[in-house]
Design a protein around this motif. Sequence first.
Motif, mmCIF file in Angstrom:
data_model
loop_
_atom_site.group_PDB
_atom_site.id
_atom_site.type_symbol
_atom_site.label_atom_id
_atom_site.label_comp_id
_atom_site.label_asym_id
_atom_site.label_seq_id
_atom_site.Cartn_x
_atom_site.Cartn_y
_atom_site.Cartn_z
ATOM 1 N N ILE A 147 -6.248 -33.426 -16.593
ATOM 2 C CA ILE A 147 -6.187 -31.983 -16.328
ATOM 3 C C ILE A 147 -6.671 -31.723 -14.905
ATOM 4 N N THR A 148 -5.912 -30.942 -14.163
ATOM 5 C CA THR A 148 -6.302 -30.587 -12.796
ATOM 6 C C THR A 148 -6.521 -29.081 -12.690
ATOM 7 N N PRO A 149 -7.484 -28.644 -11.906
ATOM 8 C CA PRO A 149 -7.765 -27.205 -11.765
ATOM 9 C C PRO A 149 -6.586 -26.455 -11.156
ATOM 10 N N THR A 150 -6.453 -25.202 -11.542
ATOM 11 C CA THR A 150 -5.427 -24.318 -10.976
ATOM 12 C C THR A 150 -6.093 -23.022 -10.527
ATOM 13 N N TRP A 151 -5.320 -22.165 -9.875
ATOM 14 C CA TRP A 151 -5.875 -20.914 -9.348
ATOM 15 C C TRP A 151 -6.351 -19.994 -10.463
ATOM 16 N N THR A 152 -5.762 -20.122 -11.658
ATOM 17 C CA THR A 152 -6.179 -19.242 -12.762
ATOM 18 C C THR A 152 -7.631 -19.479 -13.158
ATOM 19 N N VAL A 156 -12.204 -17.019 -14.428
ATOM 20 C CA VAL A 156 -13.393 -17.190 -15.265
ATOM 21 C C VAL A 156 -14.563 -16.394 -14.694
ATOM 22 N N LEU A 157 -14.615 -16.258 -13.380
ATOM 23 C CA LEU A 157 -15.739 -15.568 -12.734
ATOM 24 C C LEU A 157 -15.820 -14.098 -13.132
ATOM 25 N N PRO A 158 -14.736 -13.304 -13.023
ATOM 26 C CA PRO A 158 -14.836 -11.920 -13.524
ATOM 27 C C PRO A 158 -15.038 -11.870 -15.028
ATOM 28 N N GLY A 159 -14.472 -12.852 -15.758
ATOM 29 C CA GLY A 159 -14.695 -12.896 -17.198
ATOM 30 C C GLY A 159 -16.165 -13.108 -17.525
ATOM 31 N N LEU A 160 -16.815 -14.019 -16.795
ATOM 32 C CA LEU A 160 -18.241 -14.264 -17.000
ATOM 33 C C LEU A 160 -19.060 -13.031 -16.640
ATOM 34 N N PRO A 230 -8.368 -18.505 -18.871
ATOM 35 C CA PRO A 230 -8.011 -18.945 -17.514
ATOM 36 C C PRO A 230 -8.011 -20.461 -17.337
ATOM 37 N N ILE A 231 -8.901 -21.162 -18.048
ATOM 38 C CA ILE A 231 -8.949 -22.621 -17.919
ATOM 39 C C ILE A 231 -7.764 -23.257 -18.627
ATOM 40 N N LEU A 232 -7.271 -22.609 -19.662
ATOM 41 C CA LEU A 232 -6.097 -23.121 -20.368
ATOM 42 C C LEU A 232 -4.801 -22.788 -19.637
ATOM 43 N N GLY A 233 -4.907 -21.979 -18.567
ATOM 44 C CA GLY A 233 -3.737 -21.729 -17.751
ATOM 45 C C GLY A 233 -3.112 -20.364 -17.900
ATOM 46 N N TYR A 234 -3.772 -19.473 -18.625
ATOM 47 C CA TYR A 234 -3.213 -18.121 -18.744
ATOM 48 C C TYR A 234 -4.324 -17.092 -18.555
ATOM 49 N N ILE A 235 -3.938 -15.926 -18.081
ATOM 50 C CA ILE A 235 -4.878 -14.822 -17.908
ATOM 51 C C ILE A 235 -4.791 -13.931 -19.134
ATOM 52 N N PRO A 236 -5.913 -13.635 -19.787
ATOM 53 C CA PRO A 236 -5.876 -12.782 -20.990
ATOM 54 C C PRO A 236 -5.149 -11.467 -20.720
ATOM 55 N N GLY A 237 -4.487 -10.952 -21.751
ATOM 56 C CA GLY A 237 -3.717 -9.727 -21.599
ATOM 57 C C GLY A 237 -4.590 -8.511 -21.354
ATOM 58 N N ALA A 238 -3.936 -7.419 -20.962
ATOM 59 C CA ALA A 238 -4.655 -6.177 -20.681
ATOM 60 C C ALA A 238 -5.383 -5.666 -21.915
ATOM 61 N N ASN A 239 -4.830 -5.948 -23.120
ATOM 62 C CA ASN A 239 -5.480 -5.483 -24.347
ATOM 63 C C ASN A 239 -6.855 -6.107 -24.526
ATOM 64 N N VAL A 240 -7.022 -7.341 -24.026
ATOM 65 C CA VAL A 240 -8.325 -8.008 -24.128
ATOM 66 C C VAL A 240 -9.343 -7.313 -23.242
ATOM 67 N N TYR A 241 -8.963 -7.043 -21.992
ATOM 68 C CA TYR A 241 -9.876 -6.388 -21.062
ATOM 69 C C TYR A 241 -10.184 -4.952 -21.503
ATOM 70 N N ILE A 242 -9.169 -4.264 -22.004
ATOM 71 C CA ILE A 242 -9.396 -2.898 -22.487
ATOM 72 C C ILE A 242 -10.299 -2.914 -23.715
#
Length: 270
Positions: A147-152, A156-160, A230-242
């Motif tokens: 597994i190699t890091p990606t920009w996504t 994790v930083l705003p999520g944390l 984000p580590i799995l390669g996707y950004i959580p949807g807007a419903n998660v943040y809301i």
Amino acid sequence: MQNTVVSTDSRFSLALKDIREGIHSWPIWSTLAWQDIRQRYRRSVLGPLWITLTMIVTIAGMGPLYAALFRVDAHEFIPYLALGIISWGLISMLILEGCATFSGADTLIRSVRLPMTMHAFRMIGRNVVIYLHNWVAYVPFMIYLGITPTWTWLMVLPGLLIVVIASIPVAIILGLFCARFRDMQPIVGSVVQLAFFLTPIFWKPEALGTRVAFAKYNPLFMLVDLLRGPILGYIPGANVYIGVGIITVALYAVAIPMFVRYRQRIAFWV
């Protein structure tokens, strides 16, 4: 009536002052948080690595087993499980140790005049450091699975940050309840243990079929998804943040009045 209003305004202004002083006293609570970590592992040879090694063994044992039980690709499931356990470690400890936010600092509260919010920041800071350290447990699986890091990963930083912001009212609410009612702490521990199995940590929401909404709208799963997605390669949807935003606002709506009313009683409860 006028005396009551004045008293309420006075309590509110004192609570705001406490919050400001708690934020400004970051050199104190960050030092105390670091000392807590050192004290916990003072006589240990490996120190915090014991937690990391335990996570590695757990992931290495559960990963292939549950991948076979759920009939999914182990190369896809093991990162999902590893990141779930690491993320859950932070969230669960913020809840469990939130119960001892004030009662665990009873000696300091009785002997030194410090802002009460400082104890919440101390607890949160301690667990964030441990969470960052537990990321070492993911490295062996990254190497093994290529597994190699990606920009996504940067998301994790705003999520944390969101998790930390949400954990402040949790620490105040649970800290007040558990300081006043000591039976609350084991009850919260039992609820968190049950929540581990009800939250998609080692199983995926899709396993529920038509009832997938029960898992996806689980507040704890939303918090885990902020750190794992984000580590799995996707950004959580807007419903998660809301959803997390609504929950956080509701927590502050409960925590602020409680803190204003009961802040001065904490020293007597602990």
